[in-house]
Each structure stands twice: as C-alpha cells, then as structure tokens.
Design an enzyme around this catalytic site. Sequence first.
Site, PDB file in Angstrom:
ATOM      1  N   GLU A 169      -7.077   8.429   6.516  1.00 43.75           N
ATOM      2  CA  GLU A 169      -7.331   9.068   7.812  1.00 43.75           C
ATOM      3  C   GLU A 169      -7.813  10.515   7.711  1.00 43.75           C
ATOM      4  O   GLU A 169      -7.121  11.455   8.129  1.00 43.75           O
ATOM      5  CB  GLU A 169      -6.068   9.007   8.686  1.00 43.75           C
ATOM      6  CG  GLU A 169      -5.572   7.603   8.957  1.00 43.75           C
ATOM      7  CD  GLU A 169      -4.489   7.541  10.036  1.00 43.75           C
ATOM      8  OE1 GLU A 169      -4.038   8.597  10.504  1.00 43.75           O
ATOM      9  OE2 GLU A 169      -4.108   6.425  10.419  1.00 43.75           O
TER      10      GLU A 169
ATOM     11  N   ARG B 241       0.860  -1.189   0.000  1.00 40.72           N
ATOM     12  CA  ARG B 241       0.000   0.000   0.000  1.00 40.72           C
ATOM     13  C   ARG B 241       0.894   1.235   0.000  1.00 40.72           C
ATOM     14  O   ARG B 241       1.717   1.403   0.897  1.00 40.72           O
ATOM     15  CB  ARG B 241      -0.884  -0.009   1.252  1.00 40.72           C
ATOM     16  CG  ARG B 241      -1.647   1.284   1.506  1.00 40.72           C
ATOM     17  CD  ARG B 241      -2.498   1.187   2.775  1.00 40.72           C
ATOM     18  NE  ARG B 241      -3.252   2.400   3.005  1.00 40.72           N
ATOM     19  CZ  ARG B 241      -2.971   3.310   3.953  1.00 40.72           C
ATOM     20  NH1 ARG B 241      -1.952   3.138   4.778  1.00 40.72           N
ATOM     21  NH2 ARG B 241      -3.723   4.380   4.079  1.00 40.72           N
TER      22      ARG B 241
ATOM     23  N   GLU C  87      -3.118  -0.138   8.298  1.00 38.51           N
ATOM     24  CA  GLU C  87      -1.919   0.254   9.055  1.00 38.51           C
ATOM     25  C   GLU C  87      -2.018  -0.308  10.455  1.00 38.51           C
ATOM     26  O   GLU C  87      -3.072  -0.227  11.098  1.00 38.51           O
ATOM     27  CB  GLU C  87      -1.789   1.784   9.197  1.00 38.51           C
ATOM     28  CG  GLU C  87      -1.376   2.512   7.960  1.00 38.51           C
ATOM     29  CD  GLU C  87      -1.243   4.020   8.183  1.00 38.51           C
ATOM     30  OE1 GLU C  87      -0.945   4.450   9.315  1.00 38.51           O
ATOM     31  OE2 GLU C  87      -1.440   4.754   7.195  1.00 38.51           O
TER      32      GLU C  87
ATOM     33  N   TYR D  73      -3.582   1.859  16.148  1.00 42.43           N
ATOM     34  CA  TYR D  73      -2.324   1.860  16.913  1.00 42.43           C
ATOM     35  C   TYR D  73      -2.542   1.692  18.411  1.00 42.43           C
ATOM     36  O   TYR D  73      -1.781   1.020  19.085  1.00 42.43           O
ATOM     37  CB  TYR D  73      -1.556   3.172  16.654  1.00 42.43           C
ATOM     38  CG  TYR D  73      -1.038   3.243  15.234  1.00 42.43           C
ATOM     39  CD1 TYR D  73       0.178   2.669  14.900  1.00 42.43           C
ATOM     40  CD2 TYR D  73      -1.790   3.842  14.219  1.00 42.43           C
ATOM     41  CE1 TYR D  73       0.647   2.688  13.592  1.00 42.43           C
ATOM     42  CE2 TYR D  73      -1.330   3.871  12.912  1.00 42.43           C
ATOM     43  CZ  TYR D  73      -0.110   3.296  12.607  1.00 42.43           C
ATOM     44  OH  TYR D  73       0.351   3.306  11.320  1.00 42.43           O
TER      45      TYR D  73
ATOM     46  N   ASN E  45      -7.007   1.704  10.241  1.00 39.10           N
ATOM     47  CA  ASN E  45      -5.679   1.904  10.828  1.00 39.10           C
ATOM     48  C   ASN E  45      -5.834   1.915  12.337  1.00 39.10           C
ATOM     49  O   ASN E  45      -6.678   2.641  12.876  1.00 39.10           O
ATOM     50  CB  ASN E  45      -5.070   3.240  10.392  1.00 39.10           C
ATOM     51  CG  ASN E  45      -4.747   3.277   8.913  1.00 39.10           C
ATOM     52  OD1 ASN E  45      -4.874   2.269   8.204  1.00 39.10           O
ATOM     53  ND2 ASN E  45      -4.328   4.433   8.431  1.00 39.10           N
TER      54      ASN E  45
ATOM     55  N   HIS F 248      -2.760  10.917   0.855  1.00 36.41           N
ATOM     56  CA  HIS F 248      -2.189  10.708   2.189  1.00 36.41           C
ATOM     57  C   HIS F 248      -1.562  12.039   2.614  1.00 36.41           C
ATOM     58  O   HIS F 248      -0.349  12.153   2.789  1.00 36.41           O
ATOM     59  CB  HIS F 248      -1.181   9.557   2.167  1.00 36.41           C
ATOM     60  CG  HIS F 248      -0.918   8.930   3.514  1.00 36.41           C
ATOM     61  ND1 HIS F 248      -1.016   7.566   3.739  1.00 36.41           N
ATOM     62  CD2 HIS F 248      -0.554   9.466   4.690  1.00 36.41           C
ATOM     63  CE1 HIS F 248      -0.701   7.309   5.009  1.00 36.41           C
ATOM     64  NE2 HIS F 248      -0.419   8.447   5.609  1.00 36.41           N
TER      65      HIS F 248
HETATM   66  C1  FCB Z   1      -0.880   7.232  10.779  1.00 39.51           C
HETATM   67  C2  FCB Z   1      -0.497   7.750   9.416  1.00 39.51           C
HETATM   68  C3  FCB Z   1       0.820   7.233   8.915  1.00 39.51           C
HETATM   69  C4  FCB Z   1       1.847   7.146  10.010  1.00 39.51           C
HETATM   70  C5  FCB Z   1       1.302   6.416  11.211  1.00 39.51           C
HETATM   71  C6  FCB Z   1       2.274   6.243  12.343  1.00 39.51           C
HETATM   72  O1  FCB Z   1      -1.745   8.126  11.396  1.00 39.51           O
HETATM   73  O2  FCB Z   1      -1.484   7.418   8.479  1.00 39.51           O
HETATM   74  O3  FCB Z   1       1.232   8.053   7.852  1.00 39.51           O
HETATM   75  O4  FCB Z   1       2.322   8.391  10.327  1.00 39.51           O
HETATM   76  O5  FCB Z   1       0.171   7.085  11.685  1.00 39.51           O
END
Ligand code: FCB
Length: 457
Positions: A167, A78, A362, A297, A295, A122
């Site tokens: 995002e 991607r 992500e 985290y 995405n 992006h």
């Molecule tokens: C996300 C972004 C990506 C990267 C990660 C850590 O929010 O999409 O570009 O910075 O975080």
Amino acid sequence: MTVGLEFPDGFVWGAATAAYQIEGAARDDGRGPSIWDTFSRTPGKVYAGHTGDVACDHYHRYPDDVGLMADLDLRAYRFSISWPRVRPDGTGPVNPRGLDFYDRLVDELIGRGIDPIVTLYHWDLPQTLEDRGGWTSRDTAYWFAEYAAAVYTRLGDRVSTWTTLNEPWCSAYLGYASGVHAPGRQDPADAFAAVHHLLLGHGLAVRALRAAGAENIGITLNPAAVLPADPESAADAEAVRVVDGLANRIFFDPILAGGYPPDVLEHMRRFTDLGFIQDGDEKAIAAAIDLLGVNYYSPTYVAGRPDAPGGGLAHPGTEGILFLPPAGPLTEMGWQIEPAGLTALLERIGRDYPTTPLYITENGAAFDDKVGPDGQVADADRIAYLDGHLRAVHTAIQRGVDVRGYLVWSLMDNFEWAEGYRKRFGIIHVDYQTQRRTLKDSALWYREVVARNGLTS
Ligand code: FCB
C-alpha cells in the site's frame, strides 16, 4: 458433496499480517528503530500511546502461531520482513541475526505445508533513513533495492512469491500529506515525492530480485473503489476521474502501463515541479511483474460539488469534490461494508490492466470481539463480512477476472497503526495481557471454506 460456490482449482487460501503489527521484540537481536517506533512514542499520534514493542510477541511465539495456521489448514501466509531487523540503520551492514528469525519462520511454514508470501516493506522504514529524508529522498529507493536483494540472498531458495511494497498510497499520503501515519509529515509536495520514490524503489527491487533469480514478483496496492454518488452526473464522473487518478492511476499506470497519466502529472504540478522524476525512472518502475496484490476494505463515493472542501490532507487538490460519509452497515473502523465495491474494483482492474494475475492480499473487518465465558468468540458479523466479500470475488472470477488467491486480514488481532490495539481484525483473538490466542468463530468458519475450496450456497 455439492458445493455452492466453488473457487478455481489451485486457488490460494491464506491469511496476512505485517511485521510491526505482530512481532514485538523491538530491541531483540540487533533490530534498529523504525519510523513506527518513533511515531508511536510521539504523544497524541497513536491511540492511548500504544506501541509495537511487544505486540503479539510473534517473534518468540511463531512456532505456535504457525501451528494455529496449520490447524486452520491455511495454504499460504503473507507476512512482512522488518527492514530495521535486517539492516538496522538502513544502509550499513546486514544483520544476520535479524534474518535468522525469518529463516526459522520460513522453515516452520514450509514444514507445515504453508507457502510463504513475503512483503518486503510494510511501512517500517528504518528511522535513520527517515532522518536522511525518508521516502522524499531518492536514495531511499536504492537502499530499498539493496535491502530486497539481501533478503532474497537468504530466503530465495525457499520463498517463491515476493512482493515489494504494501500500500504505497498509505506510505505516501498518510505518512507525508495527512500525517496520521509515520513519519507524520504534512506536505503534499513531500507526498508526491514519496509516491515517486516508493514506485522507483519498487521497480529497482523488482529488477534486483529478478536478477537474483526470483520468478514470482509483485506489489500490493490498496486501490480505491471510487464510485460516483450519482452515476448519471457528469460532475460526479469528473470527481471520480480526479480521485481515481490520485489514488489509483498514479500507481497502476507507471507500474503496468509504462508511465504516469498526463492528467495526474498535471495535478501533481499544482504542488511540485516534479524535479524528482528523472530520465529512465518510468522505465525502471515499469519492470515486468507477475502478480498484483489488491487490498480492499470499503468503497469511496464522491460527488462534484463546487463548494465542497475536498477529502482533506490525504487527498491533495480535491477541493470541489465531496467525499460522501460512509453509509449503511459499518465496521468498528467506521468503514462502509459493501462487497459489490470489490467486484467492481476487480472488474475494473481486469479490464484496464488485463495481463496481471490478481491476489486479494488483504480483506477483512474489525469488530468489537469478546471472548465469552465458554471461551468462544462469536463473531458472526465478521463471518458475514468475509462471506459477502468472497462471493464478490467469486462473481468477479465468473466474469472473467483472473483472481488467484485470497488472504484474510488478519491472521490475528494486532497493532492497528494509529488505532493501537483497540481495533481487532483477527480471525484469531489475542489477549494482550496473557498473549493467549483463541480461535474466533470466523477462524473455524474459514477452515471450512478452505477445506471446501468455496462456500455453501
Ligand atoms: C491496511 C494495512 C494493514 C491493516 C489493514 C486494516 O491498510 O495494510 O496493515 O492495518 O489496513
């Protein structure tokens, strides 16, 4: 061979990057300036004044980088297309030399058996469009759809999976409310106008891509896994409703359920008269999509506390809500490590918006990696992070959520926006002095995961 945790047949394994974060070559072949060129040059905005001028020099090194992907046996990659390469001033003629780069990249990927997954936006808006209002201007949505169609005309014969935005929460709230991302504005009304025009741009681009023949189209969101500090507390449940509305339902519902939720409209009305929402917009935004990129985290814990100041500028109107500080093990970004948040998020999306297949577009972690004297990058903490989150995805699949793929963030260390180059998310280490790439232990581990289609128990 017995496999501990096997993923469904055909599960897509890969890695992700974004144009401004890796390409460099900021002035090559007619590329115009983007809002990140401007922002990174504005004193105090990006760590140590870092810019994406050179980044990983991927623009020139892409054959080697694709070679590394092939060595890792990745099935999909991607990446994003830079709007200011393709249409340097955002509205004028298409720049064929900008498209040539992606043409070569796509051919290289396909030649190595790697499926290209394109992100059209992006975060690198042409600066000339920001000068005309950026995402607060309705025109930007139409320019975006035109640009999307131009990219499709060139790559549509070889690229099957298209995503519009990455995002939009970050583009709108970090770009226009808190100002920690480009273009660095700080006005909640602008942020809500940006949300709407990003969504409209998405819908118009889906329509344009579909009309041109694209079959697999989606968008990538960063939905917040919003959880109550105390699951028994009614005040905390109310805090979850508000934050979930601003972060999640404001995107999910127009895209997947036909329109904005009434409580979110009411929240926005505290800052704007909503004059930017015109008849027919919600229909355009709800254009059918084929996949949703997620995405993830870290989770967000909130509590209802009358005297709490709220979540700061990026969360307009959240006074009375406490955003709990991250707890437990943290990554180098200071983000809480909690794989269960991903399972909960996927189950929630699967329950509330059941018809759209999901891809993890992500997931990953920054740690303070060093190349050892023997040339090894021993990143056991990243392996543990990825392992835990893959188990979380697997649990969601077992519970019936339709997750079709996983793309690790990131293929290689890169320009981490306001953090510059000091945060390393890659499974490949980049030495920015020499541009030397070194596979981290996590890359070698991931190769095994891909080969096995899963994890050992
Ligand atoms: C996300 C972004 C990506 C990267 C990660 C850590 O929010 O999409 O570009 O910075 O975080």
